[in-house]
Design a protein around this motif. Structure first.
Motif, PDB file in Angstrom:
ATOM      1  N   UNK A 137      17.580  -0.084  -2.962  1.00 25.57           N
ATOM      2  CA  UNK A 137      16.539  -0.341  -1.959  1.00 25.57           C
ATOM      3  C   UNK A 137      15.769   0.946  -1.652  1.00 25.57           C
ATOM      4  N   UNK A 138      16.509   2.044  -1.460  1.00 26.63           N
ATOM      5  CA  UNK A 138      15.862   3.315  -1.133  1.00 26.63           C
ATOM      6  C   UNK A 138      14.978   3.794  -2.288  1.00 26.63           C
ATOM      7  N   UNK A 139      15.454   3.579  -3.509  1.00 29.99           N
ATOM      8  CA  UNK A 139      14.669   3.987  -4.678  1.00 29.99           C
ATOM      9  C   UNK A 139      13.396   3.148  -4.784  1.00 29.99           C
ATOM     10  N   UNK A 140      13.536   1.844  -4.548  1.00 31.99           N
ATOM     11  CA  UNK A 140      12.368   0.959  -4.591  1.00 31.99           C
ATOM     12  C   UNK A 140      11.371   1.320  -3.487  1.00 31.99           C
ATOM     13  N   UNK A 141      11.903   1.628  -2.290  1.00 29.68           N
ATOM     14  CA  UNK A 141      11.029   2.004  -1.175  1.00 29.68           C
ATOM     15  C   UNK A 141      10.251   3.277  -1.516  1.00 29.68           C
ATOM     16  N   UNK A 142      10.925   4.234  -2.145  1.00 29.25           N
ATOM     17  CA  UNK A 142      10.262   5.481  -2.530  1.00 29.25           C
ATOM     18  C   UNK A 142       9.144   5.211  -3.536  1.00 29.25           C
ATOM     19  N   UNK A 143       9.407   4.338  -4.491  1.00 29.45           N
ATOM     20  CA  UNK A 143       8.395   4.008  -5.505  1.00 29.45           C
ATOM     21  C   UNK A 143       7.178   3.348  -4.868  1.00 29.45           C
ATOM     22  N   UNK A 144       7.420   2.470  -3.899  1.00 34.81           N
ATOM     23  CA  UNK A 144       6.312   1.801  -3.202  1.00 34.81           C
ATOM     24  C   UNK A 144       5.502   2.826  -2.409  1.00 34.81           C
ATOM     25  N   UNK A 145       6.192   3.739  -1.739  1.00 33.89           N
ATOM     26  CA  UNK A 145       5.500   4.776  -0.967  1.00 33.89           C
ATOM     27  C   UNK A 145       4.637   5.651  -1.877  1.00 33.89           C
ATOM     28  N   UNK A 146       5.160   5.956  -3.064  1.00 30.25           N
ATOM     29  CA  UNK A 146       4.382   6.731  -4.043  1.00 30.25           C
ATOM     30  C   UNK A 146       3.125   5.971  -4.441  1.00 30.25           C
ATOM     31  N   UNK A 147       3.276   4.687  -4.739  1.00 31.38           N
ATOM     32  CA  UNK A 147       2.127   3.864  -5.154  1.00 31.38           C
ATOM     33  C   UNK A 147       1.059   3.819  -4.056  1.00 31.38           C
ATOM     34  N   UNK A 148       1.506   3.653  -2.816  1.00 28.74           N
ATOM     35  CA  UNK A 148       0.561   3.608  -1.695  1.00 28.74           C
ATOM     36  C   UNK A 148      -0.139   4.961  -1.545  1.00 28.74           C
ATOM     37  N   UNK A 149       0.636   6.035  -1.669  1.00 24.66           N
ATOM     38  CA  UNK A 149       0.059   7.376  -1.553  1.00 24.66           C
ATOM     39  C   UNK A 149      -0.993   7.647  -2.614  1.00 24.66           C
ATOM     40  N   UNK A 150      -0.727   7.213  -3.849  1.00 24.38           N
ATOM     41  CA  UNK A 150      -1.688   7.405  -4.943  1.00 24.38           C
ATOM     42  C   UNK A 150      -2.987   6.651  -4.653  1.00 24.38           C
ATOM     43  N   UNK A 151      -2.875   5.452  -4.100  1.00 23.88           N
ATOM     44  CA  UNK A 151      -4.064   4.669  -3.746  1.00 23.88           C
ATOM     45  C   UNK A 151      -4.894   5.418  -2.704  1.00 23.88           C
ATOM     46  N   UNK A 152      -4.220   5.934  -1.672  1.00 26.30           N
ATOM     47  CA  UNK A 152      -4.936   6.695  -0.633  1.00 26.30           C
ATOM     48  C   UNK A 152      -5.600   7.939  -1.230  1.00 26.30           C
ATOM     49  N   UNK A 153      -4.888   8.614  -2.153  1.00 27.33           N
ATOM     50  CA  UNK A 153      -5.444   9.813  -2.767  1.00 27.33           C
ATOM     51  C   UNK A 153      -6.683   9.477  -3.582  1.00 27.33           C
TER      52      UNK A 153
END
Length: 296
Positions: free
Chosen positions: A30-46
């Motif tokens: 779960x923590x690994x999946x959450x981190x991956x989602x946070x990365x994806x969201x961050x890339x979109x914002x960037x």
């Protein structure tokens, strides 16, 4: 009876231990999946030009990867966080992030370490420029009291520094006098003649000068058009010095237009060219230009 109860308790503990391992594994996933989602969201914002929001997501992902003791994930999130700080022109924090990444990649012997070393070099040069005391410019600034300087000293400094870069362009000497007094009629006549007779080398220089003049006069779109044409002609003739100078001035135009997507790339390519040609003075002037832009 006692032996039967003891065995039942042992089985229960063993089953609970298995369940605990199962839930720990699920929590890890779960923590690994959450981190991956946070990365994806961050890339979109960037990508959308919102580095502050991107940084918050990358920081949250980084915290998750640290809990997981996942070095590759820590390095990946840290590099993206550094990229966000670069967009925000927070070079100190970007350098700190990239240094953390290099430590991890060096420890795990990742082939990506060389890429990070190059990033650290570029950020270090920018930081060096920001901290550099521009004695020459301070002396010139104090000596000049023209209205233009009163309106925007940073802009005037920017134009003066970019004028110094023109000294490194082959063929500039031919038009130095006309350029110093901004005799644009003469320069435009020569530009037309160069186009007619197919003089690509002269055309490259004259397009660069015309574009720079348009920039000084506030004609940003025309400036970009002439400077892009000069870059193409410099590339055709193999004039790497001229190409590097045109890229620096392209970077200035992109900054003014607030088109930051390619800004880092054009300055990086120019610095790499000056470095490969051992043009230390041109590299130093370019870093002063970046320094000036960072204050605007």
């Amino acid at each position: 009876m006692f032996r039967l109860n003891f065995l039942s308790i042992f089985d229960s503990l063993r089953n609970n231990g298995g369940a605990l391992k199962h839930y720990k594994k699920k929590l890890h996933e779960y923590q690994e999946h959450e981190a991956e989602v946070l990365i994806d969201i961050g890339v979109i914002y960037l990508d959308r030009g919102e580095p502050q929001k991107a940084a918050k997501n990358f920081e949250a992902a980084l915290e998750n990867y640290r809990k997981l003791h996942f070095p590759e994930g820590i390095a990946y999130a840290s590099e993206l966080l550094g990229d966000s700080f670069m967009v925000m022109r927070d070079f100190e924090r970007a350098l700190s992030c990239y240094s953390d990444v290099l430590s991890i990649y060096s420890e795990i012997r990742s082939p990506l370490a060389d890429d990070i070393r190059e990033k650290i070099y570029e950020v270090g040069k920018i930081r060096e420029a920001i901290n550099f005391i521009e004695d020459e410019n301070e002396a010139e600034d104090s000596a000049e009291d023209t209205p233009a300087m009163e309106v925007s000293s940073e802009t005037e400094t920017l134009f003066r520094l970019s004028d110094k870069l023109l000294e490194f362009v082959d063929g500039f000497e031919t038009y130095r006098t006309a350029w110093s007094c901004r005799d644009m009629d003469f320069l435009r006549d020569n530009l037309e003649s160069a186009a007619v007779i197919g003089d690509t080398s002269s055309g490259a220089v004259l397009n660069l000068l015309t574009g720079k003049h348009e920039l000084e006069e506030g004609g940003i779109d025309d400036a970009l058009r002439f400077i892009k044409r000069s870059s193409r002609l410099f590339k055709e003739t193999g004039d790497m010095k001229g190409l590097a100078v045109s890229r620096v001035i392209t970077g200035i135009v992109l900054f003014i237009m607030d088109e930051r997507e390619n800004l880092y790339r054009v300055f990086k390519e120019a610095l790499e060219t000056f470095r490969s040609l051992e043009l230390d003075d041109a590299e130093r002037i370019t870093m002063k230009i970046i320094n000036t832009l960072s204050r605007m």
